[in-house]
Design a protein around this motif. Sequence first.
Motif, mmCIF file in Angstrom:
data_model
loop_
_atom_site.group_PDB
_atom_site.id
_atom_site.type_symbol
_atom_site.label_atom_id
_atom_site.label_comp_id
_atom_site.label_asym_id
_atom_site.label_seq_id
_atom_site.Cartn_x
_atom_site.Cartn_y
_atom_site.Cartn_z
ATOM 1 N N THR A 3 -19.768 37.868 35.238
ATOM 2 C CA THR A 3 -21.056 37.634 35.885
ATOM 3 C C THR A 3 -22.156 38.245 35.032
ATOM 4 O O THR A 3 -22.073 39.418 34.664
ATOM 5 C CB THR A 3 -21.076 38.256 37.293
ATOM 6 O OG1 THR A 3 -20.003 37.704 38.060
ATOM 7 C CG2 THR A 3 -22.387 37.987 37.997
ATOM 8 N N VAL A 67 -25.046 31.289 39.682
ATOM 9 C CA VAL A 67 -24.358 32.491 40.123
ATOM 10 C C VAL A 67 -24.854 32.815 41.533
ATOM 11 O O VAL A 67 -26.052 32.786 41.793
ATOM 12 C CB VAL A 67 -24.647 33.672 39.160
ATOM 13 C CG1 VAL A 67 -23.914 34.919 39.592
ATOM 14 C CG2 VAL A 67 -24.293 33.312 37.719
ATOM 15 N N GLU A 70 -23.586 36.837 46.179
ATOM 16 C CA GLU A 70 -22.380 37.647 46.353
ATOM 17 C C GLU A 70 -21.773 38.036 45.007
ATOM 18 O O GLU A 70 -21.287 39.160 44.841
ATOM 19 C CB GLU A 70 -21.358 36.901 47.208
ATOM 20 C CG GLU A 70 -21.771 36.733 48.660
ATOM 21 C CD GLU A 70 -22.821 35.644 48.896
ATOM 22 O OE1 GLU A 70 -23.037 34.781 48.003
ATOM 23 O OE2 GLU A 70 -23.446 35.660 49.971
ATOM 24 N N GLN A 71 -21.800 37.131 44.034
ATOM 25 C CA GLN A 71 -21.273 37.440 42.705
ATOM 26 C C GLN A 71 -22.096 38.530 42.021
ATOM 27 O O GLN A 71 -21.538 39.436 41.398
ATOM 28 C CB GLN A 71 -21.254 36.182 41.825
ATOM 29 C CG GLN A 71 -20.204 35.173 42.214
ATOM 30 C CD GLN A 71 -20.368 33.876 41.436
ATOM 31 O OE1 GLN A 71 -21.400 33.207 41.529
ATOM 32 N NE2 GLN A 71 -19.361 33.531 40.653
#
Length: 122
Positions: A3, A67, A70-71
């Motif tokens: 991420t 993205v 939560e990521q």
Amino acid sequence: METPKVFESEYRFCLILWENEPVGSGTLVQLCREKLGWKPTTTYTVIKRLSERGVLVNENAVVKSLVSKEQIQAAEIDEMVEKTFEGSLPAFLAAFTRNRKLSEQEIDEVQSMIDRFREENQ
């Protein structure tokens, strides 16, 4: 895929994006002016920077995230636990709860998460 890192002001921008996506870049400029006090050039710079890092895509003046919230949150927590608590989740939880009183509901939610994790990993 790892991420991408999102910094504080970029995160505030992403909150607006996630709430309104897909959104035209002109509308996004207006929203950032209203909610963040940003000039149009600032918004376009952040769109470009986050696009280059793979956080969002800007196609035909329509901006969409790549993205999720939560990521990003999970990556930030992982980084903090690794850096501050040497990767120890129990040490993080001990520090988090040391000066904070958890409600019965919060305790039940945490216990439920632990129980689910234990079941999934047996």
